[in-house]
Scaffold this active site. Sequence first.
Site, PDB file in Angstrom:
ATOM      1  N   GLN A  12     -31.770  41.342  14.938  1.00 14.41           N
ATOM      2  CA  GLN A  12     -31.116  42.225  15.914  1.00 14.41           C
ATOM      3  C   GLN A  12     -30.079  43.143  15.251  1.00 14.41           C
ATOM      4  OE1 GLN A  12     -28.245  40.486  18.604  1.00 14.41           O
ATOM      5  NE2 GLN A  12     -28.437  42.178  20.073  1.00 14.41           N
ATOM      6  N   ILE A  35     -37.817  37.264   5.981  1.00 15.12           N
ATOM      7  CA  ILE A  35     -38.786  36.199   5.677  1.00 15.12           C
ATOM      8  C   ILE A  35     -40.208  36.744   5.665  1.00 15.12           C
ATOM      9  CG2 ILE A  35     -39.042  35.449   8.097  1.00 15.12           C
ATOM     10  CD1 ILE A  35     -38.542  32.886   5.387  1.00 15.12           C
ATOM     11  N   ASP A  52     -36.900  34.421   1.488  1.00 10.74           N
ATOM     12  CA  ASP A  52     -36.449  33.262   2.270  1.00 10.74           C
ATOM     13  C   ASP A  52     -35.071  32.908   1.715  1.00 10.74           C
ATOM     14  OD1 ASP A  52     -37.760  29.864   2.851  1.00 10.74           O
ATOM     15  OD2 ASP A  52     -35.749  30.726   3.061  1.00 10.74           O
ATOM     16  N   TYR A 141     -24.199  25.671  15.940  1.00  9.92           N
ATOM     17  CA  TYR A 141     -23.957  27.079  15.567  1.00  9.92           C
ATOM     18  C   TYR A 141     -22.482  27.308  15.280  1.00  9.92           C
ATOM     19  CZ  TYR A 141     -23.991  32.211  16.264  1.00  9.92           C
ATOM     20  OH  TYR A 141     -23.867  33.577  16.123  1.00  9.92           O
TER      21      TYR A 141
HETATM   22  C1  VAH Z   1     -25.509  33.956  20.345  1.00  4.71           C
HETATM   23  N1  VAH Z   1     -25.674  36.377  20.209  1.00  4.71           N
HETATM   24  O1  VAH Z   1     -25.581  34.080  21.562  1.00  4.71           O
HETATM   25  C2  VAH Z   1     -25.141  35.188  19.519  1.00  4.71           C
HETATM   26  C3  VAH Z   1     -23.635  35.348  19.383  1.00  4.71           C
HETATM   27  C4  VAH Z   1     -21.407  35.299  20.524  1.00  4.71           C
HETATM   28  C5  VAH Z   1     -22.871  35.021  20.632  1.00  4.71           C
HETATM   29  O2  VAH Z   1     -23.122  34.662  18.299  1.00  4.71           O
HETATM   30  O3  VAH Z   1     -25.724  32.896  19.771  1.00  4.71           O
END
Ligand code: VAH
Length: 320
Positions: A12, A35, A52, A141
């Site tokens: 993106q 990739i 990669d 994350y």
């Molecule tokens: C997500 N678009 O939704 C990413 C971003 C703040 C959100 O890091 O995981």
Amino acid sequence: MKRILITGALGQIGSELTLKLREIYGADNVIATDIKKNDSEAAQSGPFEVLDVTDLNRMGEVAQKYKVDTVMHLAALLSATAEARPLFAWNLNMGGLLNALETAKEMKAQFFTPSSIGAFGPTTPKDDTPQDTIMRPTTMYGVNKVAGELLADYYFQKFGVDTRGLRFPGLISYVTPPGGGTTDYAVEIYYEAVKNGRYTSYIDKGTYMDMMYMPDALQAIVDLMEADSTKLIHRNSFNVSAMSFDPEEIAASIAKYIPGFKISYQVDPVRQKIAESWPNSIDSTAAKEEWGFKFDYDLDKMTMDMIEKLRPNMQMRIPG
Ligand code: VAH
């Protein structure tokens, strides 16, 4: 002369950052990697290499081949996908980042990687979240982003690598839709609004998250990387945001330009829980003071542009 290696160049952010940097620094000086190759403009408009990011030797090979002096590491899994595959996410997000930092160190290159508002957690102050504050994320994350910020700062302090980063909010764009994020609803809603005049949101009303239109995000990356390093107090990573809204507010903005547009709700508990662990709005003062962060698009200006850019393509898609 800058010679820039971009990982995740067909994602993106990457698909648009590659084109912007080729405009500024010359197509041959921006090496896009991902990739696998596709027929997008980012892949076709200048040097492209299959990479990669978990393969350090291959990354070093590409960096040496083009004698890069800048590494922009974008390849990563986003929040929802990372939550579904936490071990894979750790290996890719952290292994890839470490390889990119090592490559930048070997090449004596400048380094950029995005962090996220996802680096904050439920114990972080939710409104006007400060630049320096509690960061105890409850998602894989978020753990990756906090660890990544600390690792990038370490490479600056220990090895003198010129590392810089931005804590991005949800990014909205019409070129390459995001995949596997929590804020993706704010992209999908535009596509559905233009196509069908309605959208069913997986994020609940009243759930505020920071957001930014892609052109402002790309300009922020360029401005940060060009900033005078002696002026930087922070490095990894700067809070940046342009707006904060909930699904009701983005729906109201769209309805101004697509009369009759309707939003409904079918909340996804997993992504709702992730969204609720993030701030409502963050404070971007440090970015403004240290390198002049600014943005052009507010919610209505972004909505107008998104609909204008999506409408022609969508009309081509509707048969008859
Ligand atoms: C997500 N678009 O939704 C990413 C971003 C703040 C959100 O890091 O995981």
